[in-house]
Design an enzyme around this catalytic site. Structure first.
Site, PDB file in Angstrom:
ATOM      1  N   CYS A  50       0.831  -1.210   0.000  1.00  0.00           N
ATOM      2  CA  CYS A  50       0.000   0.000   0.000  1.00  0.00           C
ATOM      3  C   CYS A  50       0.863   1.258   0.000  1.00  0.00           C
ATOM      4  CB  CYS A  50      -0.935  -0.001   1.211  1.00  0.00           C
ATOM      5  SG  CYS A  50      -2.045   1.408   1.241  1.00  0.00           S
ATOM      6  N   CYS A  54       0.530   4.952   6.897  1.00  0.00           N
ATOM      7  CA  CYS A  54      -0.095   4.750   8.218  1.00  0.00           C
ATOM      8  C   CYS A  54       0.906   4.049   9.149  1.00  0.00           C
ATOM      9  CB  CYS A  54      -1.374   3.935   8.069  1.00  0.00           C
ATOM     10  SG  CYS A  54      -2.456   4.573   6.768  1.00  0.00           S
ATOM     11  N   CYS A  57       0.558   0.327  10.298  1.00  0.00           N
ATOM     12  CA  CYS A  57       0.135  -0.708   9.356  1.00  0.00           C
ATOM     13  C   CYS A  57       1.291  -1.509   8.754  1.00  0.00           C
ATOM     14  CB  CYS A  57      -0.697  -0.082   8.245  1.00  0.00           C
ATOM     15  SG  CYS A  57      -1.449  -1.340   7.177  1.00  0.00           S
ATOM     16  N   CYS A  94     -16.302  -9.349   6.109  1.00  0.00           N
ATOM     17  CA  CYS A  94     -15.695  -8.071   5.740  1.00  0.00           C
ATOM     18  C   CYS A  94     -14.411  -8.307   4.945  1.00  0.00           C
ATOM     19  CB  CYS A  94     -15.383  -7.269   7.005  1.00  0.00           C
ATOM     20  SG  CYS A  94     -14.552  -5.708   6.646  1.00  0.00           S
ATOM     21  N   CYS A 127     -19.486  -6.510   4.014  1.00  0.00           N
ATOM     22  CA  CYS A 127     -18.754  -5.280   4.331  1.00  0.00           C
ATOM     23  C   CYS A 127     -17.474  -5.274   3.504  1.00  0.00           C
ATOM     24  CB  CYS A 127     -18.421  -5.274   5.819  1.00  0.00           C
ATOM     25  SG  CYS A 127     -17.366  -3.918   6.333  1.00  0.00           S
ATOM     26  N   CYS A 187     -19.316   1.802   8.872  1.00  0.00           N
ATOM     27  CA  CYS A 187     -18.604   1.199   9.994  1.00  0.00           C
ATOM     28  C   CYS A 187     -17.354   2.051  10.176  1.00  0.00           C
ATOM     29  CB  CYS A 187     -18.242  -0.251   9.664  1.00  0.00           C
ATOM     30  SG  CYS A 187     -17.089  -0.981  10.843  1.00  0.00           S
ATOM     31  N   ARG A 259     -17.643  -2.758  18.256  1.00  0.00           N
ATOM     32  CA  ARG A 259     -16.844  -3.969  18.010  1.00  0.00           C
ATOM     33  C   ARG A 259     -15.526  -3.926  18.764  1.00  0.00           C
ATOM     34  NH1 ARG A 259     -16.818  -3.853  12.814  1.00  0.00           N
ATOM     35  NH2 ARG A 259     -18.919  -4.669  12.891  1.00  0.00           N
TER      36      ARG A 259
HETATM   37  N1  SAM Z   1      -6.675   0.424   3.243  1.00  0.00           N
HETATM   38  C1  SAM Z   1      -7.957   0.595   3.765  1.00  0.00           C
HETATM   39  C2  SAM Z   1      -8.026   1.721   4.767  1.00  0.00           C
HETATM   40  O1  SAM Z   1      -6.997   2.159   5.235  1.00  0.00           O
HETATM   41  O2  SAM Z   1      -9.145   2.149   5.076  1.00  0.00           O
HETATM   42  C3  SAM Z   1      -8.543  -0.657   4.393  1.00  0.00           C
HETATM   43  C4  SAM Z   1      -7.689  -1.561   5.234  1.00  0.00           C
HETATM   44  S1  SAM Z   1      -7.014  -0.875   6.722  1.00  0.00           S
HETATM   45  C5  SAM Z   1      -5.875  -2.114   7.172  1.00  0.00           C
HETATM   46  C6  SAM Z   1      -8.363  -0.944   7.868  1.00  0.00           C
HETATM   47  C7  SAM Z   1      -8.140  -0.496   9.292  1.00  0.00           C
HETATM   48  O3  SAM Z   1      -7.449  -1.497  10.026  1.00  0.00           O
HETATM   49  C8  SAM Z   1      -7.321   0.748   9.533  1.00  0.00           C
HETATM   50  O4  SAM Z   1      -8.031   1.919   9.300  1.00  0.00           O
HETATM   51  C9  SAM Z   1      -6.970   0.596  11.003  1.00  0.00           C
HETATM   52  O5  SAM Z   1      -7.971   1.209  11.804  1.00  0.00           O
HETATM   53  C10 SAM Z   1      -6.975  -0.915  11.219  1.00  0.00           C
HETATM   54  N2  SAM Z   1      -5.598  -1.410  11.471  1.00  0.00           N
HETATM   55  C11 SAM Z   1      -4.630  -1.608  10.559  1.00  0.00           C
HETATM   56  N3  SAM Z   1      -3.485  -2.028  11.139  1.00  0.00           N
HETATM   57  C12 SAM Z   1      -3.737  -2.095  12.459  1.00  0.00           C
HETATM   58  C13 SAM Z   1      -2.940  -2.453  13.591  1.00  0.00           C
HETATM   59  N4  SAM Z   1      -1.657  -2.797  13.474  1.00  0.00           N
HETATM   60  N5  SAM Z   1      -3.514  -2.419  14.808  1.00  0.00           N
HETATM   61  C14 SAM Z   1      -4.806  -2.069  14.947  1.00  0.00           C
HETATM   62  N6  SAM Z   1      -5.605  -1.705  13.910  1.00  0.00           N
HETATM   63  C15 SAM Z   1      -5.083  -1.712  12.683  1.00  0.00           C
HETATM   64  C1  DTB Z   2     -11.071  -2.556  11.674  1.00  0.00           C
HETATM   65  O1  DTB Z   2     -11.450  -1.571  12.338  1.00  0.00           O
HETATM   66  N1  DTB Z   2     -10.160  -3.430  12.080  1.00  0.00           N
HETATM   67  C2  DTB Z   2      -9.919  -4.445  11.069  1.00  0.00           C
HETATM   68  C3  DTB Z   2     -10.963  -4.081   9.980  1.00  0.00           C
HETATM   69  N2  DTB Z   2     -11.530  -2.867  10.469  1.00  0.00           N
HETATM   70  C4  DTB Z   2     -10.580  -4.036   8.579  1.00  0.00           C
HETATM   71  C5  DTB Z   2      -8.521  -4.560  10.659  1.00  0.00           C
HETATM   72  C6  DTB Z   2      -7.564  -4.842  11.798  1.00  0.00           C
HETATM   73  C7  DTB Z   2      -6.216  -5.026  11.242  1.00  0.00           C
HETATM   74  C8  DTB Z   2      -5.227  -5.462  12.272  1.00  0.00           C
HETATM   75  C9  DTB Z   2      -3.857  -5.590  11.745  1.00  0.00           C
HETATM   76  C10 DTB Z   2      -3.644  -6.592  10.666  1.00  0.00           C
HETATM   77  O2  DTB Z   2      -4.308  -7.640  10.611  1.00  0.00           O
HETATM   78  O3  DTB Z   2      -2.756  -6.357   9.840  1.00  0.00           O
HETATM   79 FE1  SF4 Z   3      -2.805   1.287   3.363  1.00  0.00          FE
HETATM   80 FE2  SF4 Z   3      -2.655   0.107   5.746  1.00  0.00          FE
HETATM   81 FE3  SF4 Z   3      -3.082   2.743   5.582  1.00  0.00          FE
HETATM   82 FE4  SF4 Z   3      -5.039   1.034   4.800  1.00  0.00          FE
HETATM   83  S1  SF4 Z   3      -4.231   1.276   6.865  1.00  0.00           S
HETATM   84  S2  SF4 Z   3      -4.337   2.900   3.730  1.00  0.00           S
HETATM   85  S3  SF4 Z   3      -3.761  -0.633   3.992  1.00  0.00           S
HETATM   86  S4  SF4 Z   3      -1.225   1.626   4.900  1.00  0.00           S
END
Ligand code: SAM
Ligand code: DTB
Ligand code: SF4
Length: 336
Positions: A50, A54, A57, A94, A127, A187, A259
Site C-alpha cells: 500500500c 499509516c 500498518c 468483511c 462489508c 462502519c 466492536r
Molecule cells: N486500506 C484501507 C483503509 O486504510 O481504510 C482498508 C484496510 S485498513 C488495514 C483498515 C483499518 O485497520 C485501519 O483503518 C486501522 O484502523 C486498522 N488497522 C490496521 N493495522 C492495524 C494495527 N496494526 N492495529 C490495529 N488496527 C489496525
Molecule cells: C477494523 O477496524 N479493524 C480491522 C478491519 N476494520 C478491517 C482490521 C484490523 C487489522 C489489524 C492488523 C492486521 O491484521 O494487519
Molecule cells: Fe494502506 Fe494500511 Fe493505511 Fe489502509 S491502513 S491505507 S492498507 S497503509
C-alpha cells in the site's frame, strides 16, 4: 477547542468506573433487547504494497515489515472463505484491501464488484474496506450488494497527522459522506494505544457522534504493534481505559454495534468479559485479522458460551428508535 459535546464526553468518561459501566450496561440492554454478539469474519482480498504511510500498518510500502505485496485474490478463494465463515457462525463478512482507495475505471474494481455480487447471495452482511471512494464507486458497491463500508477515522483530527501524512482526516470524512450518500451503512472507529492522549480518544468519539446518520458500527481496535512499523514498541493499552472508552461509546452511540476489534490476543478472557459488560457487542471472528493474529474461533465460542452470550443473527438490529428515543431514565431496565 472546548466544545459542549467534548465536555459531555469528558464528564461521562471520568465518572467512577463502576458507575460508568453500569450505566453503559443499562443503555445496552435498553437498545439491544436480545443481546447477542455479532461475529464478523475478516478476509484480506488484496494484501501488502500500500502506498500510504499509516504508522501502525504492516501493509504500507513505507515500512519494511516483510508483508509481501500480493495481487487481488480470486473470486473462488473469496467464496471458499465466505462459505467457511458462514458455516462457522459468522453473520458478517468483511473484505479488506491494502489500497489508498479505488477508482471506478480500474479493472480491479470490476473484479471487486464481481466478488461482492457473488458473496452477497450467501445471506451474510457484506462489508468492504477498500480505502477512499468516489461517489460513482460508492454507488457501484451499493448496487453490487455491499451493506456496510468500513472506513476508520483512526484517531482525533489533531493527532491524525502524527500517524498518517499521505492523506488527511478530511479525506476520510469525504469518503464517509460518499458512502452515506450511496445508501450504505458506515462502519467507522479507530485505534487506541498509538501514543494518543485521553483527550484524543474523546475527540475521536466526538467526531463519530457528529456523523449523520450515526455510524452503524464502531470498531475499537487496540494497536497490534506490528514488527518493523514505527509503532512496534508501543506499550499495551491499559485495559480499564479500553473498557471506559467502550462504555462511553455505548452511551453516546447507543444503537451502534460496538466492536471489540484488533488486539484481543493481548486481552485476557476476563478483560474481554468486562468489555462485553460495558457494551461491546461484536468481535472479529476467525484466527486471522488482515495480517495479524486473532483468537481462534473455538476459543471465542467457548468464551461466549461461558458468558451466556449468543452469536447474533444477520437480522439482529437495535430496538426501533420510536421506542428507545422516548424512553426516560425510569425506562432503563434495572441493573442486574
Ligand atoms: N486500506 C484501507 C483503509 O486504510 O481504510 C482498508 C484496510 S485498513 C488495514 C483498515 C483499518 O485497520 C485501519 O483503518 C486501522 O484502523 C486498522 N488497522 C490496521 N493495522 C492495524 C494495527 N496494526 N492495529 C490495529 N488496527 C489496525
Ligand atoms: C477494523 O477496524 N479493524 C480491522 C478491519 N476494520 C478491517 C482490521 C484490523 C487489522 C489489524 C492488523 C492486521 O491484521 O494487519
Ligand atoms: Fe494502506 Fe494500511 Fe493505511 Fe489502509 S491502513 S491505507 S492498507 S497503509
Amino acid at each position: 477547542m472546548n466544545s459542549a459535546s467534548l465536555n459531555r464526553l469528558r464528564k461521562i468518561y471520568r465518572q467512577p468506573f463502576f458507575d460508568l459501566i453500569q450505566r453503559a450496561r443499562a443503555v445496552c440492554r435498553e437498545h439491544w433487547k436480545n443481546g447477542g454478539v455479532q461475529l464478523c469474519t475478516l478476509l484480506s482480498i488484496k494484501t501488502g504494497g500500500c502506498s500510504e504511510d499509516c504508522a501502525y500498518c504492516a501493509q504500507s510500502v513505507r515500512h519494511s515489515t516483510g508483508v509481501q505485496r500480493e495481487k487481488l485474490i480470486s473470486v473462488e478463494a473469496v467464496m471458499k472463505a465466505a462459505r467457511k465463515a458462514k458455516t462457522g457462525g459468522a453473520s458478517r463478512f468483511c473484505m479488506g484491501a491494502a489500497w489508498k482507495g479505488v477508482r471506478e475505471d480500474d479493472p480491479r474494481f470490476a473484479s471487486v464488484l464481481e466478488i461482492v455480487r457473488r458473496v452477497s447471495v450467501l445471506g451474510l452482511e457484506v462489508c468492504v474496506t477498500l480505502g477512499q471512494l468516489t461517489g460513482t464507486a460508492a454507488r457501484a458497491l451499493r448496487k453490487a450488494g455491499v451493506t456496510v463500508y468500513n472506513h476508520n477515522i483512526d484517531t482525533s483530527p489533531e493527532f491524525y497527522p502524527n500517524i498518517i501524512t499521505t492523506h488527511t482526516f478530511k479525506d476520510r470524512l469525504e469518503t464517509i459522506r460518499q458512502v452515506q450518500k450511496a445508501g450504505m451503512s458506515v462502519c467507522c472507529g479507530g485505534i487506541i494505544g498509538m501514543g494518543e492522549s485521553e483527550e484524543d480518544r474523546l475527540r475521536m468519539l466526538e467526531a463519530l457522534t457528529k456523523f449523520d446518520p450515526p455510524p452503524e458500527s464502531v470498531p475499537i481496535n487496540c494497536l497490534v504493534p506490528m514488527p518493523d512499523t514505527p509503532l512496534e514498541k508501543q506499550p499495551p493499552v491499559n485495559v480499564f481505559e479500553l473498557v471506559r472508552l467502550i462504555a462511553v461509546t455505548r452511551i453516546v452511540l447507543p444503537r451502534a454495534r460496538v466492536r471489540l476489534s484488533a488486539g484481543r490476543t493481548r486481552l485476557t478472557r476476563e478483560a474481554q468479559a468486562l468489555c462485553f459488560f460495558a457494551g461491546a457487542n461484536s468481535i472479529f471472528y476467525g484466527d486471522k485479522l488482515l495480517t495479524a493474529k486473532n483468537p481462534g474461533p473455538d476459543e471465542d465460542l467457548i468464551l461466549l458460551r461461558e458468558l451466556d452470550l449468543l452469536p447474533s443473527s444477520v437480522t439482529a438490529r437495535p430496538v426501533p428508535s420510536q421506542f428507545s428515543a422516548k424512553s426516560t431514565r425510569r425506562d432503563v431496565p434495572a441493573i442486574p
